[in-house]
Design an enzyme around this catalytic site. Sequence first.
Site, mmCIF file in Angstrom:
data_model
loop_
_atom_site.group_PDB
_atom_site.id
_atom_site.type_symbol
_atom_site.label_atom_id
_atom_site.label_comp_id
_atom_site.label_asym_id
_atom_site.label_seq_id
_atom_site.Cartn_x
_atom_site.Cartn_y
_atom_site.Cartn_z
ATOM 1 N N GLY A 1 0.218 -4.132 10.480
ATOM 2 C CA GLY A 1 1.482 -3.897 9.804
ATOM 3 C C GLY A 1 1.529 -2.439 9.398
ATOM 4 C CE LYS B 1 -3.968 -2.077 2.377
ATOM 5 N NZ LYS B 1 -4.755 -2.081 3.627
ATOM 6 C CB ALA C 1 -1.560 0.953 8.275
ATOM 7 C CG ASP C 2 -3.995 -4.977 5.964
ATOM 8 O OD1 ASP C 2 -4.916 -4.457 5.295
ATOM 9 O OD2 ASP C 2 -4.038 -6.148 6.398
ATOM 10 C CB THR C 3 -5.738 -3.507 11.228
ATOM 11 O OG1 THR C 3 -4.925 -2.346 11.415
ATOM 12 C CG2 THR C 3 -6.086 -4.094 12.592
#
Length: 194
Positions: free
Chosen positions: A109, A56, A72-74
């Site tokens: 992340g 991203k 970011a990724d959750t």
Amino acid sequence: MNSTQKRVILASMSPRRTELLTKAGIEHEVIPSTVKEGTDGRETPSDYVARLAREKAMDVARHHRDAIVIGADTVVVLNGVILEKPTDREDAKRMLERLSGSTHEVLTGVSIIGKTQDLFVTTTHVTFAEIPEAWLTDYLDSTEPYDKAGAYGIQGSGGLFVEGIEGDFYNVVGLPIHPLVKTLDRHGVTPRFL
């Protein structure tokens, strides 16, 4: 300190991430990434969120080389299984029933791309109480569960299900602010204390 000295871009449309960055005094723009989320099932949850965060950030950074880009990724992880955003009401119901009365992990992340690249993953353990059926039905009738990993928002009504938390609260919201701001500081971006 003065406000942010460098251009910062958040590669996410998440209103929660924008709100957290704003509260941390980090001036930023929002330019969402076009990266499609999804896993082939062979990645660990940690590797998955790290890869997506990096992709991203890189997707947006290649068009904005003058900026510091945050990706970011959750995900929510229960017994090694990734629970992302629910596809519909039944999917949300299944997720919340599985989370009820158990402890799960929330992994985020974060990738920061400027003159250098930084990547880290933060994990928080969240314990849910048993969710009463009436609460579950009412919660599913709200709009809250449908755009959140694991089908709940800890900062909203979903916080009523939480019996305990071990680790970074803001990580569960979607952005671990302390490690993020420490990393941004190394990139020359300082928070503005309001």
